[in-house]
Design a protein around this motif. Structure first.
Motif, short mmCIF file in Angstrom:
data_model
loop_
_atom_site.label_atom_id
_atom_site.label_comp_id
_atom_site.label_asym_id
_atom_site.label_seq_id
_atom_site.Cartn_x
_atom_site.Cartn_y
_atom_site.Cartn_z
N PHE A 117 7.65 12.74 31.84
CA PHE A 117 6.98 12.83 30.56
C PHE A 117 7.02 11.48 29.86
N LEU A 118 5.94 10.74 30.04
CA LEU A 118 5.88 9.42 29.43
C LEU A 118 4.69 9.37 28.49
N GLY A 119 4.87 8.73 27.36
CA GLY A 119 3.78 8.65 26.39
C GLY A 119 2.67 7.73 26.85
N GLY A 120 1.47 7.98 26.36
CA GLY A 120 0.36 7.07 26.63
C GLY A 120 0.61 5.75 25.94
N GLU A 121 -0.12 4.71 26.34
CA GLU A 121 0.24 3.40 25.82
C GLU A 121 -0.51 2.99 24.56
N ARG A 122 -1.54 3.73 24.18
CA ARG A 122 -2.40 3.21 23.13
C ARG A 122 -2.27 3.93 21.80
N GLY A 123 -1.69 5.07 21.79
CA GLY A 123 -1.56 5.80 20.52
C GLY A 123 -0.45 5.22 19.67
N GLN A 124 -0.18 5.87 18.56
CA GLN A 124 0.89 5.42 17.69
C GLN A 124 2.23 5.89 18.23
N GLY A 125 3.21 5.02 18.20
CA GLY A 125 4.54 5.43 18.63
C GLY A 125 5.02 4.67 19.86
N PHE A 126 5.98 5.28 20.56
CA PHE A 126 6.64 4.59 21.67
C PHE A 126 5.92 4.74 23.00
N LYS A 127 5.89 3.65 23.74
CA LYS A 127 5.65 3.71 25.17
C LYS A 127 6.98 3.37 25.82
N PRO A 128 7.64 4.35 26.42
CA PRO A 128 8.93 4.04 27.04
C PRO A 128 8.74 3.17 28.30
N LYS A 129 9.83 2.65 28.78
CA LYS A 129 9.79 1.89 30.05
C LYS A 129 9.25 2.76 31.17
N GLY A 130 8.61 2.13 32.15
CA GLY A 130 8.28 2.86 33.36
C GLY A 130 6.95 3.58 33.33
N TYR A 131 6.09 3.28 32.39
CA TYR A 131 4.80 3.96 32.28
C TYR A 131 3.76 3.37 33.22
N TRP A 132 3.78 2.03 33.34
CA TRP A 132 2.78 1.36 34.19
C TRP A 132 3.34 1.08 35.57
N PRO A 133 2.57 1.38 36.61
CA PRO A 133 2.98 0.93 37.94
C PRO A 133 2.73 -0.58 38.06
N ILE A 134 3.68 -1.31 38.58
CA ILE A 134 3.49 -2.77 38.73
C ILE A 134 3.15 -3.08 40.19
N SER A 135 4.11 -2.89 41.10
CA SER A 135 3.77 -2.98 42.53
C SER A 135 4.95 -2.45 43.35
N GLU A 136 4.65 -2.01 44.58
CA GLU A 136 5.67 -1.51 45.53
C GLU A 136 6.66 -0.56 44.88
N GLY A 137 6.16 0.36 44.10
CA GLY A 137 7.04 1.38 43.50
C GLY A 137 7.76 0.90 42.25
N VAL A 138 7.62 -0.36 41.91
CA VAL A 138 8.28 -0.85 40.69
C VAL A 138 7.43 -0.44 39.49
N ARG A 139 8.10 0.05 38.46
CA ARG A 139 7.39 0.37 37.22
C ARG A 139 7.83 -0.61 36.14
N ASP A 140 7.02 -0.71 35.08
CA ASP A 140 7.28 -1.74 34.07
C ASP A 140 8.63 -1.56 33.37
N SER A 141 9.11 -2.67 32.82
CA SER A 141 10.40 -2.66 32.11
C SER A 141 10.19 -2.99 30.63
N ILE A 142 9.05 -2.52 30.11
CA ILE A 142 8.66 -2.84 28.74
C ILE A 142 8.72 -1.59 27.86
N THR A 143 9.38 -1.71 26.75
CA THR A 143 9.34 -0.63 25.75
C THR A 143 8.50 -1.14 24.60
N HIS A 144 7.51 -0.37 24.18
CA HIS A 144 6.83 -0.82 22.97
C HIS A 144 6.61 0.31 21.98
N TYR A 145 6.35 -0.12 20.75
CA TYR A 145 6.06 0.83 19.67
C TYR A 145 4.76 0.38 19.01
#
Ligand SMILES: O=C(O)CCC(=O)C(=O)O
Ligand SMILES: [Fe+2]
Length: 405
Positions: A117-145
């Motif tokens: 359960f990960l939030g979408g990236e464009r609405g208001q509020g948090f995007k927790p880490k791990g929402y975007w696939p980066i490569s070879e199974g690695v997901r992003d390490s970015i938290t944003h609000y």
């Protein structure tokens, strides 16, 4: 609770930046031109000063698409304080973040955040880490609000229950900073763009960026983002090819990023097509053109490809915090230069009849929707040319052309 007590509760303390790198001579780096906004003098008597400033701006935005803004007239300590608030906000426990996800499908009765359960990236509020696939199974390490509705102050302040306590306590400071960027800094930059394009000053502001405090549909869009990048471990660093955020151009008209010492933001150099770190200029904002301004200028201004990667060796294993503001044109803004009747663009051939025959007549809302749907998708990557409404989704070809010349 007073703001002071809330700050104590959440341990609001200065964000400690990494020290400056000593490796600047060993890495590919670009020092952006500085646009000194203290040189901007309003009124008829200041016209000559604005023309001079417009020349500096033109050289930057028609090539790199990026520049540094200095002396923009805001207390830098206030920005530092917002970075401190951002640090505590972005480090809230996952359960807290789960209550304020940046997703349109957030519902009050949804279960607390888990890995499915990960939030979408464009609405208001948090995007927790791990929402975007980066490569070879690695997901992003970015938290944003994400913050929306920043230009509709009454609406923003009457909907504070949509935000965590820490945001509620600092709502006025957050609004003040972002409204200053929009209504003061962006207004000046819009007028300089008018001068560059041979338009009457006020044209781009009126048609593209003017805000409406009551009616969001008629207003330019003010979207902000607090971002925390946390370093990968060794394995993910290797698998991701040291990539924190993949290459892209922004959808926006203009984007503003706080400059900070960790060198991680890279742009694709217009002149040689190489990825280069953007150097840090203390007390500055890094400003870039987004797709919308590229299209409004018929391609004369460049929405440069940029990405975020690991820093040089001596800055690794450290967190990074930036505050970003994306200002979007009004939804109905036509993304074609002909609408603005710029003699300059016509003389350069940036008109529908000339270089832009394939461009469909679209508004900003069309582009925002179409490109928004592709964000974070793996197939929309480097060198993968995708055409939407007759325009390249990301303009990698700029750099191929420049490198050949
Ligand atoms: O973190 C940065 O410096 C830039 C982030 C970025 O490019 C974006 O969010 O669009
Ligand atoms: Fe970006």
């Amino acid at each position: 609770m007073s703001t002071l007590e809330i700050d104590q509760k959440y341990n609001v303390r200065p964000f400690v930046d990494v020290h400056e790198t000593k490796l600047k001579n060993e890495i590919p780096i670009v020092r952006l031109d500085a646009v000194d906004l203290s040189q901007y003098v309003s009124g008829p008597e200041g016209y000559a000063s604005r023309v001079e400033l417009a020349k500096v701006l033109e050289a930057s935005i028609t090539t790199y698409g990026f520049f540094n803004l200095v002396n923009f007239g805001y207390d830098l300590e206030k920005i530092e304080h917002l970075r401190a608030v951002a640090q505590s906000l972005l480090q809230l426990p996952s359960e807290e973040k789960g209550k304020y996800l940046a997703s349109t499908w957030r519902k009050e009765d949804e279960p607390p955040i888990d890995e499915n359960f990960l939030g979408g990236e464009r609405g208001q509020g948090f995007k927790p880490k791990g929402y975007w696939p980066i490569s070879e199974g690695v997901r992003d390490s970015i938290t944003h609000y994400n913050f929306k509705h920043l230009l509709q102050e009454d609406y923003f302040l009457s909907h504070l229950d949509q935000h965590p306590e820490l945001v509620r306590a600092h709502a006025h400071e957050i609004l003040a900073w972002y409204q200053f960027i929009h209504n003061d800094i962006l207004l000046k930059i819009s007028n300089l763009c008018d001068i560059i394009l041979g338009l009457q000053e006020g044209t781009i502001w009126e048609r593209v960026f003017k805000s409406d405090s009551q009616d969001e549909k008629k207003s330019a869009g003010g979207h902000a983002r607090f971002m925390l990048y946390e370093p990968y471990d060794d394995e993910n660093s290797l698998k991701s090819n040291q990539t924190w955020l993949r290459g892209h151009s922004d959808i926006s008209g203009f984007s503003f990023i706080t400059s900070q010492p960790m060198l991680t933001l890279q742009i694709k150099d217009y002149f040689d097509g190489e990825w280069k770190y953007v150097d840090h200029r203390p007390g500055s904002l890094i400003v870039n053109i987004g797709d919308a301004m590229e299209f409004i200028s018929g391609g004369y201004f460049k929405a440069c490809l940029h990405r975020v990667v690991e820093p040089p060796q001596d800055q690794k294993r450290h967190d990074r915090i930036v505050l970003i503001y994306f200002c979007n044109p009004k939804d109905g803004t036509p993304l074609n230069p002909d609408f603005y009747e710029s003699s300059k663009l016509k003389s350069l051939g940036y008109s529908k009849a000339d270089k832009l025959k394939n461009w469909e007549d679209i508004t900003f809302a069309d582009w925002n929707t179409a490109k928004g749907q592709t964000l974070g998708r793996k197939n929309v990557g480097e060198r993968n040319q995708i055409i939407v409404y007759g325009r390249n989704l990301e303009r990698w070809h700029h750099f191929e052309a420049a490198a050949v010349n």
